[in-house]
Write an enzyme that holds these catalytic residues in place. Structure first.
Site, PDB file in Angstrom:
ATOM      1  N   HIS A 185       1.446 -61.271 -72.494  1.00 12.20           N
ATOM      2  CA  HIS A 185       2.643 -60.628 -73.039  1.00 12.20           C
ATOM      3  C   HIS A 185       3.703 -60.580 -71.926  1.00 12.20           C
ATOM      4  O   HIS A 185       3.355 -60.485 -70.741  1.00 12.20           O
ATOM      5  CB  HIS A 185       2.255 -59.213 -73.492  1.00 12.20           C
ATOM      6  CG  HIS A 185       3.378 -58.442 -74.093  1.00 12.20           C
ATOM      7  ND1 HIS A 185       4.286 -57.744 -73.319  1.00 12.20           N
ATOM      8  CD2 HIS A 185       3.754 -58.271 -75.374  1.00 12.20           C
ATOM      9  CE1 HIS A 185       5.175 -57.179 -74.117  1.00 12.20           C
ATOM     10  NE2 HIS A 185       4.878 -57.482 -75.364  1.00 12.20           N
ATOM     11  N   ALA A 187       5.412 -58.375 -70.603  1.00 13.01           N
ATOM     12  CA  ALA A 187       5.346 -57.249 -69.664  1.00 13.01           C
ATOM     13  C   ALA A 187       4.286 -57.460 -68.587  1.00 13.01           C
ATOM     14  O   ALA A 187       4.295 -56.771 -67.577  1.00 13.01           O
ATOM     15  CB  ALA A 187       5.053 -55.950 -70.419  1.00 13.01           C
ATOM     16  N   LYS A 188       3.369 -58.403 -68.804  1.00  8.33           N
ATOM     17  CA  LYS A 188       2.240 -58.574 -67.878  1.00  8.33           C
ATOM     18  C   LYS A 188       2.629 -59.482 -66.698  1.00  8.33           C
ATOM     19  O   LYS A 188       3.746 -59.968 -66.633  1.00  8.33           O
ATOM     20  CB  LYS A 188       1.031 -59.131 -68.655  1.00  8.33           C
ATOM     21  CG  LYS A 188       0.687 -58.324 -69.909  1.00  8.33           C
ATOM     22  CD  LYS A 188       0.204 -56.909 -69.612  1.00  8.33           C
ATOM     23  CE  LYS A 188       0.245 -56.009 -70.828  1.00  8.33           C
ATOM     24  NZ  LYS A 188      -0.790 -56.216 -71.820  1.00  8.33           N
ATOM     25  N   HIS A 189       1.680 -59.737 -65.805  1.00  9.75           N
ATOM     26  CA  HIS A 189       1.986 -60.494 -64.581  1.00  9.75           C
ATOM     27  C   HIS A 189       2.532 -61.888 -64.868  1.00  9.75           C
ATOM     28  O   HIS A 189       3.463 -62.340 -64.214  1.00  9.75           O
ATOM     29  CB  HIS A 189       0.732 -60.669 -63.722  1.00  9.75           C
ATOM     30  CG  HIS A 189       0.287 -59.439 -63.014  1.00  9.75           C
ATOM     31  ND1 HIS A 189      -0.272 -58.372 -63.672  1.00  9.75           N
ATOM     32  CD2 HIS A 189       0.309 -59.103 -61.711  1.00  9.75           C
ATOM     33  CE1 HIS A 189      -0.581 -57.440 -62.782  1.00  9.75           C
ATOM     34  NE2 HIS A 189      -0.231 -57.860 -61.591  1.00  9.75           N
TER      35      HIS A 189
END
Ligand code: PLP
Length: 384
Positions: A185, A187-189
């Protein structure tokens, strides 16, 4: 009023998309295989090379990865799966998809990671598995979790959606449980828009998850095309949880920059740690010395009495200054679905319930500038 650069809104998370990413997706669009092509296995191979995992199975999102993990370890109706109370709802929902009952364990007050002693107290004859969530990017106590699982014949799933790039006692995240799950997603790394991955050292579980992401069929479209065959068997009920070749192309260029992303996240977290050390009424979550923290979220716990302002007011205060604070997470067992379906209620996980009232997530992503970091720090200092 139009916002200027100096007071532009700072979100809590933001993806990093570079020219390499854009070029890779454009190239992938010209490939004959938009999905089920060779790019999927290439991304899986890159993922194994980066994490040290033996097998990686790409799926359509992190929730699908958790669902596939539940299937691979054989979670079914009548089973109980222990899940920490502080996590994204998907960690528990995946057990429900397979007909199991999530049992919520409390968390440690200083890290908000699953409290392994509390999890041990909730084991019954029906317990099948534990989901360890590497909350905020910090690996859980895997030594204690493995000992507990071994003693009771349980499987261990690592919900590592926050922790790619981290390690525990020198072992990389992705190799620390029977199955580990990841999300891409934005928002992830690293991101593929939507996307997910499962890793395991068990070849049979990997096969099960490959079948599960493709309707439960015993072959995929490309394997049949290569053999010139059209027949297949459907051996169990699966889903369409496939990740496209377009997304895998993006994943391959993103994962090349993972180490750089993690290093910048750690640098920002260190700047926050230093700024908030000794600040009255604001406490950063504790970090453990025996692991590499991947720093997905920077979470502070507020002391409303010391600050003279509660969390919700602090959230508003920061938003008014253009700081996109957030809350990760409301305790899952207090959501109305879980109350209604499973009879969960207040008092079941007191540490999680108390912490959830006072936590705030501050902006943390590789593209955060030093000037923006200074703005966040100044705004948090002004809370008191
Ligand atoms: C993001 C996340 C998920 C779900 O991932 P999606 O790709 O959004 O489905 C699951 N668990 C945790 C802890 C997450 O942070």
């Amino acid at each position: 009023m139009p916002s200027t650069k100096a007071d532009a809104f700072i979100p809590y998370a933001r993806q990093e998309i570079g020219d390499d990413d854009i070029a890779a997706v454009i190239a992938a669009l010209k490939d004959p295989w938009l999905t089920t092509g060779p790019g999927v296995a290439s991304f899986e191979a890159d993922f194994c090379a980066t994490t040290g995992a033996s097998h990686a199975v790409a799926v359509s999102n992190g929730t699908a990865a958790l669902h596939a993990a539940m299937r691979a370890i054989g979670v079914g109706p009548g089973d109980e799966v222990i899940v920490p109370a502080i996590t994204f709802a998907a960690s528990a929902n995946a057990a429900v998809y397979e007909g199991a009952t999530p049992i919520f364990a409390d968390v440690e007050a200083d890290t908000l990671l699953i409290d392994v002693n509390d999890a041990a107290r909730r084991i019954t004859m029906r317990t099948k598995a534990i989901v360890a969530v590497d909350y905020a990017g910090q690996p859980c106590d895997y030594t204690a979790l493995h000992a507990l699982c071994r003693a009771h014949g349980l499987k261990l799933i690592a919900d590592a959606c926050h922790a790619i790039g981290g390690s525990y006692k020198g072992r990389p995240v992705g190799t620390l449980a029977d199955v580990s799950t990841f999300s891409f997603h934005p928002a992830k790394h690293i991101t593929t828009g939507e996307g997910g991955m499962c890793t395991t050292a068990d070849a049979r579980m990997a096969d099960t998850m490959r079948r599960f992401r493709n309707h439960g069929l015993d072959s995929d479209h490309r394997a049949r095309a290569e053999k010139g065959a059209f027949t297949y068997d459907m051996v169990e009920l699966g889903y369409n949880y496939r990740l496209t070749d377009l997304q895998c192309a993006l994943g391959r260029t993103q994962i090349k920059r993972l180490a750089q992303f993690v290093a910048r996240r750690q640098e920002i977290a260190a700047a926050y740690d230093q700024a908030f050390a000794g600040l009255n009424g604001v406490r950063a979550l504790a970090t453990r010395a025996d692991c590499t923290h991947a720093r997905h979220l920077y979470v502070i716990e507020l002391d409303p009495e010391a600050l003279g302002i509660n969390r919700n007011a602090a959230y508003q205060f920061l938003r008014e200054r253009g700081i996109g604070a957030n809350v990760h997470y409301a305790p899952v067992h207090l959501f109305s679905f879980y109350r209604k379906r499973f009879g969960t209620r207040e008092g079941m996980c007191p540490v999680a319930e108390r912490a959830a009232e006072n936590i705030l997530t501050l902006p943390l992503f590789p593209g955060l500038t030093d000037a923006e970091i200074a703005r966040v720090i100044a705004a948090v200092r002004a809370l008191g």
